[in-house]
Design a protein around this motif. Structure first.
Motif, PDB file in Angstrom:
ATOM      1  N   ASP A  16       5.671  24.785  28.584  1.00  0.00           N
ATOM      2  CA  ASP A  16       4.998  24.218  29.652  1.00  0.00           C
ATOM      3  C   ASP A  16       5.980  23.583  30.599  1.00  0.00           C
ATOM      4  N   ALA A  17       5.794  23.900  32.028  1.00  0.00           N
ATOM      5  CA  ALA A  17       6.661  23.323  32.977  1.00  0.00           C
ATOM      6  C   ALA A  17       5.874  22.465  34.047  1.00  0.00           C
ATOM      7  N   ASP A  18       6.439  21.425  34.359  1.00  0.00           N
ATOM      8  CA  ASP A  18       5.820  20.716  35.505  1.00  0.00           C
ATOM      9  C   ASP A  18       5.986  21.568  36.954  1.00  0.00           C
ATOM     10  N   ALA A  19       5.217  20.637  37.800  1.00  0.00           N
ATOM     11  CA  ALA A  19       5.289  21.659  39.048  1.00  0.00           C
ATOM     12  C   ALA A  19       6.720  21.826  39.842  1.00  0.00           C
ATOM     13  N   ASP A  20       7.494  21.030  39.730  1.00  0.00           N
ATOM     14  CA  ASP A  20       8.842  21.196  40.406  1.00  0.00           C
ATOM     15  C   ASP A  20       9.814  22.369  39.292  1.00  0.00           C
ATOM     16  N   GLU A  21       9.479  22.153  38.148  1.00  0.00           N
ATOM     17  CA  GLU A  21      10.310  23.231  36.992  1.00  0.00           C
ATOM     18  C   GLU A  21       9.536  24.646  37.493  1.00  0.00           C
ATOM     19  N   ALA A  22       8.240  24.705  37.709  1.00  0.00           N
ATOM     20  CA  ALA A  22       7.661  25.899  38.082  1.00  0.00           C
ATOM     21  C   ALA A  22       8.167  26.501  39.393  1.00  0.00           C
ATOM     22  N   ALA A  23       8.208  25.744  40.374  1.00  0.00           N
ATOM     23  CA  ALA A  23       8.656  26.144  41.569  1.00  0.00           C
ATOM     24  C   ALA A  23      10.053  26.636  41.413  1.00  0.00           C
ATOM     25  N   GLY A  24      10.927  26.000  40.624  1.00  0.00           N
ATOM     26  CA  GLY A  24      12.406  26.111  40.590  1.00  0.00           C
ATOM     27  C   GLY A  24      12.480  27.637  40.037  1.00  0.00           C
ATOM     28  N   LEU A  25      11.617  27.710  38.882  1.00  0.00           N
ATOM     29  CA  LEU A  25      11.895  28.977  38.149  1.00  0.00           C
ATOM     30  C   LEU A  25      11.315  30.278  38.644  1.00  0.00           C
ATOM     31  N   ALA A  26      10.409  29.962  39.700  1.00  0.00           N
ATOM     32  CA  ALA A  26       9.806  31.160  40.514  1.00  0.00           C
ATOM     33  C   ALA A  26      10.875  31.808  41.390  1.00  0.00           C
ATOM     34  N   HIS A  27      11.700  30.862  41.680  1.00  0.00           N
ATOM     35  CA  HIS A  27      12.936  31.170  42.681  1.00  0.00           C
ATOM     36  C   HIS A  27      14.120  31.604  41.867  1.00  0.00           C
ATOM     37  N   GLY A  28      13.924  31.688  40.534  1.00  0.00           N
ATOM     38  CA  GLY A  28      15.062  32.005  39.791  1.00  0.00           C
ATOM     39  C   GLY A  28      16.261  30.958  39.203  1.00  0.00           C
ATOM     40  N   ARG A  29      15.709  29.620  39.315  1.00  0.00           N
ATOM     41  CA  ARG A  29      16.527  28.782  39.057  1.00  0.00           C
ATOM     42  C   ARG A  29      16.426  28.090  37.670  1.00  0.00           C
TER      43      ARG A  29
END
Length: 291
Positions: free
Chosen positions: A238-251
């Motif tokens: 489970d990821a927090d909001a910042d991690e989720a946003a980063g992964l959605a952009h490939g980070r």
């Protein structure tokens, strides 16, 4: 997941599913031969990207082996090779020894009616067209080969079996080789795949059920949504909001410390993508959420 009916190719199922779910973006993993029934993994829309990342390397089958006759296709749809042999003299010990010899790590020549491609065409297409098909032996692992029931039908001995095996194992070839080892010939009369990787018949829907849903609602849906499919097939992170946003952009994310591929879910409970630890970080293997 679809419970494939007998007589259909995997491509037939994909074609029908495209019409029932209302999109051409449908793919499949883990091909089943036309005679076989059971679990066929399909992906729709975004889930098609997931198919190549699923661990579908173990499978389970229920099958019926007929001892006493070999056929040209190693199944009941082929022509008989020679006359039936009398299996009355086959004892339980001989059958058990024959099964044991085909359990574990073995080299197996696939059946001529397998889905292996030979010069661009499926082997079963060539075999059923009367062509000679020669396939090389390959290493496979039969984790479990259990005789569940045995019965006599005239000169034949029919065995209901359970086979738990690695990907690339052909149950038809097990039937052929069991009969050959016992000196009486053998072929398969029924084959049903009950599991592929983490997915079982409990996850599968029949074509009839999908068609009824499409008729009632205008569009059918497969048994598992993308979130459930990923949660079934991979460990969850489970990821927090910042991690989720980063992964959605490939980070990448901070390393999780575990081996293998992991499914990452955002705060809303929806899957974001797959990651794997590499060089001190959990790097994207597949991004499933739109950026």
């Amino acid at each position: 997941m679809v419970d494939k009916p007998a007589g259909w190719t995997s491509h037939d199922v994909v074609g029908r599913a495209r019409r029932l779910v209302g999109t051409r973006k449908v793919g499949h993993a883990g091909t089943l031969d036309p005679m076989a029934t059971g679990v066929l993994v399909l992906g729709v829309e975004r889930a098609t990207k997931l198919l190549g990342h699923l661990a579908l390397d173990t499978k389970t089958y229920l099958a019926t082996v007929r001892l006493g006759l070999a056929t040209t296709t190693d199944d009941a749809e082929g022509e008989a090779v020679g006359d039936p042999a009398d299996t009355a003299g086959l004892g339980e010990r001989a059958i058990a020894d024959g099964v044991a010899a085909l359990t574990g790590a073995i080299d197996q020549v696939p059946s001529s009616v397998s889905a292996i491609r030979v010069d661009g065409r499926r082997a079963y297409e060539r075999a059923r067209a009367g062509e000679e098909v020669e396939l090389a032996a390959r290493p496979v692992t039969v984790h479990r080969f259990d005789v569940l029931a045995a019965r006599t039908d005239g000169p034949f001995r029919d065995l209901d079996v359970l086979v738990d095996c690695s990907s690339g194992t052909y149950v038809r070839a097990l039937a052929r080789d069991l009969g050959a080892g016992l000196g009486v010939g053998g072929h398969l009369t029924a084959l049903r795949r009950t599991r592929v990787g983490p997915f079982t018949l409990a996850h599968a829907r029949t074509i009839e059920t999908l068609a009824a849903e499409e008729e009632a609602d205008g569009r059918a849906s497969l048994s598992l949504d993308l979130d459930t499919a990923v949660a079934t097939a991979f460990p969850r992170r489970d990821a927090d909001a910042d991690e989720a946003a980063g992964l959605a952009h490939g980070r990448p994310l901070p390393a999780g410390g575990g081996p293998g591929t992991v499914g990452v879910f955002g705060p809303d409970g929806h899957v974001i993508g797959l990651v794997a630890d590499d060089r001190g970080a959990a790097r994207p293997v597949l991004v499933l959420a739109p950026a």
